[in-house]
Design an enzyme around this catalytic site. Structure first.
Site, PDB file in Angstrom:
ATOM      1  N   SER A   1       0.827  -1.206   0.000  1.00 55.97           N
ATOM      2  CA  SER A   1       0.000   0.000   0.000  1.00 55.97           C
ATOM      3  C   SER A   1       0.859   1.254   0.000  1.00 55.97           C
ATOM      4  O   SER A   1       0.365   2.329  -0.310  1.00 55.97           O
ATOM      5  CB  SER A   1      -0.962   0.000   1.189  1.00 55.97           C
ATOM      6  OG  SER A   1      -0.334  -0.457   2.344  1.00 55.97           O
TER       7      SER A   1
ATOM      8  N   HIS B   1      -3.552  -3.598  -5.561  1.00 59.22           N
ATOM      9  CA  HIS B   1      -3.820  -3.055  -4.226  1.00 59.22           C
ATOM     10  C   HIS B   1      -5.279  -3.252  -3.845  1.00 59.22           C
ATOM     11  O   HIS B   1      -6.164  -2.505  -4.276  1.00 59.22           O
ATOM     12  CB  HIS B   1      -3.424  -1.571  -4.177  1.00 59.22           C
ATOM     13  CG  HIS B   1      -3.531  -0.982  -2.812  1.00 59.22           C
ATOM     14  ND1 HIS B   1      -4.011   0.280  -2.556  1.00 59.22           N
ATOM     15  CD2 HIS B   1      -3.206  -1.502  -1.596  1.00 59.22           C
ATOM     16  CE1 HIS B   1      -3.986   0.498  -1.249  1.00 59.22           C
ATOM     17  NE2 HIS B   1      -3.505  -0.565  -0.656  1.00 59.22           N
TER      18      HIS B   1
ATOM     19  N   GLU C   1      -6.786  -1.234  -6.917  1.00 59.04           N
ATOM     20  CA  GLU C   1      -5.944  -0.342  -7.712  1.00 59.04           C
ATOM     21  C   GLU C   1      -4.896  -1.207  -8.421  1.00 59.04           C
ATOM     22  O   GLU C   1      -4.151  -1.934  -7.762  1.00 59.04           O
ATOM     23  CB  GLU C   1      -5.258   0.695  -6.820  1.00 59.04           C
ATOM     24  CG  GLU C   1      -6.242   1.690  -6.214  1.00 59.04           C
ATOM     25  CD  GLU C   1      -5.606   2.653  -5.216  1.00 59.04           C
ATOM     26  OE1 GLU C   1      -6.045   3.810  -5.156  1.00 59.04           O
ATOM     27  OE2 GLU C   1      -4.670   2.249  -4.489  1.00 59.04           O
TER      28      GLU C   1
ATOM     29  N   ASN D   1      -5.077   6.589  -1.311  1.00 60.26           N
ATOM     30  CA  ASN D   1      -4.325   7.046  -0.145  1.00 60.26           C
ATOM     31  C   ASN D   1      -3.657   8.398  -0.374  1.00 60.26           C
ATOM     32  O   ASN D   1      -3.220   9.046   0.573  1.00 60.26           O
ATOM     33  CB  ASN D   1      -3.286   6.001   0.274  1.00 60.26           C
ATOM     34  CG  ASN D   1      -3.932   4.884   1.067  1.00 60.26           C
ATOM     35  OD1 ASN D   1      -5.033   5.037   1.605  1.00 60.26           O
ATOM     36  ND2 ASN D   1      -3.280   3.738   1.126  1.00 60.26           N
TER      37      ASN D   1
HETATM   38  N1  NAD Z   1      -4.063  -4.394   6.385  1.00 62.24           N
HETATM   39  C1  NAD Z   1      -4.539  -3.563   5.454  1.00 62.24           C
HETATM   40  O1  NAD Z   1      -5.548  -2.876   5.630  1.00 62.24           O
HETATM   41  C2  NAD Z   1      -3.863  -3.492   4.114  1.00 62.24           C
HETATM   42  C3  NAD Z   1      -4.571  -2.967   3.026  1.00 62.24           C
HETATM   43  C4  NAD Z   1      -3.965  -2.946   1.774  1.00 62.24           C
HETATM   44  C5  NAD Z   1      -2.676  -3.429   1.629  1.00 62.24           C
HETATM   45  N2  NAD Z   1      -1.997  -3.922   2.719  1.00 62.24           N
HETATM   46  C6  NAD Z   1      -0.643  -4.466   2.493  1.00 62.24           C
HETATM   47  O2  NAD Z   1      -0.746  -5.873   2.484  1.00 62.24           O
HETATM   48  C7  NAD Z   1       0.464  -6.460   2.985  1.00 62.24           C
HETATM   49  C8  NAD Z   1       0.140  -7.388   4.136  1.00 62.24           C
HETATM   50  O3  NAD Z   1      -0.547  -6.689   5.134  1.00 62.24           O
HETATM   51  P1  NAD Z   1      -1.372  -7.453   6.270  1.00 62.24           P
HETATM   52  O4  NAD Z   1      -2.119  -6.394   7.015  1.00 62.24           O
HETATM   53  O5  NAD Z   1      -2.113  -8.579   5.681  1.00 62.24           O
HETATM   54  O6  NAD Z   1      -0.170  -7.997   7.182  1.00 62.24           O
HETATM   55  P2  NAD Z   1      -0.192  -9.177   8.264  1.00 62.24           P
HETATM   56  O7  NAD Z   1       0.835  -8.829   9.250  1.00 62.24           O
HETATM   57  O8  NAD Z   1      -1.590  -9.466   8.708  1.00 62.24           O
HETATM   58  O9  NAD Z   1       0.314 -10.459   7.424  1.00 62.24           O
HETATM   59  C9  NAD Z   1       1.594 -10.570   6.880  1.00 62.24           C
HETATM   60  C10 NAD Z   1       1.927 -12.042   6.758  1.00 62.24           C
HETATM   61  O10 NAD Z   1       3.107 -12.171   5.973  1.00 62.24           O
HETATM   62  C11 NAD Z   1       3.917 -13.183   6.542  1.00 62.24           C
HETATM   63  N3  NAD Z   1       5.291 -12.975   6.065  1.00 62.24           N
HETATM   64  C12 NAD Z   1       6.165 -12.021   6.453  1.00 62.24           C
HETATM   65  N4  NAD Z   1       7.294 -12.117   5.706  1.00 62.24           N
HETATM   66  C13 NAD Z   1       7.102 -13.134   4.830  1.00 62.24           C
HETATM   67  C14 NAD Z   1       7.871 -13.691   3.782  1.00 62.24           C
HETATM   68  N5  NAD Z   1       9.074 -13.226   3.485  1.00 62.24           N
HETATM   69  N6  NAD Z   1       7.355 -14.710   3.067  1.00 62.24           N
HETATM   70  C15 NAD Z   1       6.127 -15.187   3.357  1.00 62.24           C
HETATM   71  N7  NAD Z   1       5.347 -14.700   4.332  1.00 62.24           N
HETATM   72  C16 NAD Z   1       5.828 -13.686   5.055  1.00 62.24           C
HETATM   73  C17 NAD Z   1       3.713 -13.058   8.035  1.00 62.24           C
HETATM   74  O11 NAD Z   1       4.048 -14.252   8.700  1.00 62.24           O
HETATM   75  C18 NAD Z   1       2.212 -12.742   8.095  1.00 62.24           C
HETATM   76  O12 NAD Z   1       1.438 -13.912   8.176  1.00 62.24           O
HETATM   77  C19 NAD Z   1       1.360  -5.287   3.333  1.00 62.24           C
HETATM   78  O13 NAD Z   1       2.184  -5.013   2.246  1.00 62.24           O
HETATM   79  C20 NAD Z   1       0.370  -4.155   3.559  1.00 62.24           C
HETATM   80  O14 NAD Z   1       0.945  -2.884   3.344  1.00 62.24           O
HETATM   81  C21 NAD Z   1      -2.569  -3.977   3.950  1.00 62.24           C
END
Ligand code: NAD
Length: 505
Positions: free
Chosen positions: A123, A144, A156, A194
């Site tokens: 994001s 996204h 997106e 954003n």
């Molecule tokens: N949470 C939101 O609202 C949101 C919205 C849009 C985009 N995002 C993006 O999505 C991505 C994930 O966010 P999230 O909130 O789901 O995070 P999260 O912390 O809930 O999940 C991340 C997961 O990735 C795993 N992980 C970490 N490093 C890893 C690797 N090298 N290989 C495999 N797995 C790995 C972790 O163990 C965890 O289970 C981020 O890039 C975030 O910016 C989040």
């Protein structure tokens, strides 16, 4: 270029909040889905959690039992990255860190086929920067999704500098085939939503920091007058102050600390003190079990004026004249085009927020912009210490006679809704001029991504083409930091319109 074939396996790497949501979307669309996560047992736990969510969809009659069983059979937890070798699309939703994402894609490039599409759900990182680690960055695209991914329709589709058009088109068509509404955008900080949504939070916080009003009043005005589903304070308490602030911070840093995106000091203090919103039980508001809902400031009943005189054209607030007449208050029209004001019996004036302050005029009360004056249930008024009490009383009584609650706020130029909408409109024009996305996609993104009642361009057309420019120009004069400086794109837009309309102003 068409969407991925439904028989093509899709991998989701990183199975936290977003990964699970994205996997569910691809699975329900009909793909075989592989889950992979570095944390031991997490991919299997994610598969179980998705299975439980499918069960709930069956209970709600939104999925048949047969489709649920077939979907479950298509979902597997992978033990190693090598298990993703036959996938046609890998969507990454791991930790939001450039080095972690680059390393993952570097490893993936050695595992998957040449024509496998790679996607990142980042994001705030640059898709171009992530792709910098790849031998073939042409196949990397940003996809996204918004949280919760199974429910929110917007995606997106972000093209980095090196992304091939064929990759972006395939990702776009695939998102559409999954039942989502994709919008295409360039790889710039904050993408569409954003980036353009920042002033919604920033202006509410700025009014609060300027002692203009308390959070409950600002929220009520944004909802009941601005037509937003939630106010900025309640929404950030829901999102988490730390999460919201980190997006603001990242956009501000990525734009080389562009003053238009400066984070809020008040929000910083909240985060520093651990008041993160609902999740910590306290944010702008108290969310404890015994918390009383915070009430907005609402003025006591006041006598309405017997008549008003309309001078000139009220612009976006023109509908008020009909409402005033319907309320049985006489409207006298003054043909002379002095400006855009209503003159009250006391001789004081009522004007639509325009970026100036009440103290600059002898006796003026400003009223805020409303999305729809007929449907608005609350109007904010601002007066200065020099405003005659009778003028303010008549202004309050006038809006109360139209059936509105009235919130009197401090003498803040541009008030609440007007400055917020003007800045959103400006950032939308700026983004369009810089090739971030099309006008239509920007409007779609803001309606679906953050639930705005209108897209910024739709709003701009309603308000009159140079309304936002004029307001920001006035605000910029009063705060020359650059925060309110209208963009060149908005200036061009306003000026071109003026010429078309034959105006010399
Ligand atoms: N949470 C939101 O609202 C949101 C919205 C849009 C985009 N995002 C993006 O999505 C991505 C994930 O966010 P999230 O909130 O789901 O995070 P999260 O912390 O809930 O999940 C991340 C997961 O990735 C795993 N992980 C970490 N490093 C890893 C690797 N090298 N290989 C495999 N797995 C790995 C972790 O163990 C965890 O289970 C981020 O890039 C975030 O910016 C989040």
């Amino acid at each position: 270029m068409t969407a991925l074939d439904l028989s093509s396996p899709v991998a989701v790497v990183g199975t936290g909040t977003m990964g699970q949501g994205i996997a569910q979307v691809a699975l329900v669309a009909g793909h075989p889905v592989r889950l992979y996560d570095t944390a031991p047992g997490r991919a299997q736990a994610a598969a179980d959690a998705i299975g439980a969510r499918l069960d709930r969809l069956v209970e709600k009659d939104r999925l048949t039992g047969t489709d649920r069983d077939a979907a479950r059979a298509r979902l597997t937890a992978a033990g190693t990255l090598a298990d993703l070798a036959d996938c046609s699309l890998v969507v990454e939703a791991v930790l939001e860190r450039l080095d972690v994402k680059q390393e993952l894609f570097r490893e993936l490039e050695d595992v998957v086929d040449q024509d496998c599409l790679l996607a990142t759900n980042t994001s705030s990182l640059s898709v171009t920067a992530i792709g910098g680690a790849l031998r073939n960055p042409g196949r990397l695209v940003g996809l996204h999704f918004f949280n919760p991914a199974p429910l929110l329709p917007l995606v997106e589709v972000v093209s980095g500098f090196a992304t091939d058009v064929t990759s972006a088109t395939r990702a776009y068509e695939t998102a559409r085939a999954w039942g989502k509404t994709p919008v295409a955008c360039a790889d710039t900080p904050g993408f569409i939503v954003n980036r353009i949504a920042r002033p919604f939070y920033a202006e509410a916080f700025a009014v609060y920091e300027a002692q203009g009003a308390d959070p409950a009043t600002i929220d009520a005005v944004l909802r009941e007058s601005g037509g937003f589903k939630m106010g900025a304070f309640e929404l950030t308490d829901l999102i988490g102050q730390d999460v919201n602030e980190s997006v603001t911070h990242s956009v501000w840093e990525s734009f080389f600390r562009d003053v238009r995106f400066t984070p809020s000091l008040a929000q910083r203090r909240l985060v520093e003190s651990g008041r993160l919103g609902r999740k910590s039980g306290h944010g702008w508001y108290d969310h404890g079990p015994d918390a009383e809902p915070a009430e907005p400031h609402t003025a006591e009943p006041s006598q309405p004026p017997a008549h008003v005189t309309a001078e000139g054209d009220l612009g976006p607030a023109s509908e008020l004249l009909a409402l005033i007449r319907e309320a049985g208050i006489q409207v006298r029209e003054d043909e002379e085009d002095y400006g855009t004001r209503l003159v009250l019996p006391s001789g004081g004036q009522l004007a639509l927020a325009d970026g100036q302050t009440s103290v600059e005029f002898r006796d003026v009360v400003y009223f805020d912009l409303a999305l729809d004056y007929r449907r608005a249930t609350r109007i904010a008024l601002s007066a200065s210490q020099d405003t005659a009490p009778q003028t303010l009383a008549e202004a309050i009584g006038l809006f109360q006679a139209l059936g509105k609650d009235v919130s009197v706020i401090g003498d803040v130029p541009g008030m609440i809704v007007a400055r917020t909408v003007a800045r959103i409109v400006d950032l939308a024009h700026d983004a369009l001029a810089k090739g971030v996305a099309t006008e239509e996609d920007i409007d779609t993104a803001m309606r679906l991504g953050v639930n705005y009642p209108l897209g910024p361009f739709e709003w701009s057309r309603r308000l009159g083409r140079n309304w936002a420019y004029a307001l920001l120009d006035d605000l910029h004069l009063r705060d020359p930091s650059g925060r309110y400086a209208p963009s060149l794109a908005l200036y061009r837009h306003a000026y071109a319109t003026d010429k078309r309309e034959g105006s010399t102003s």
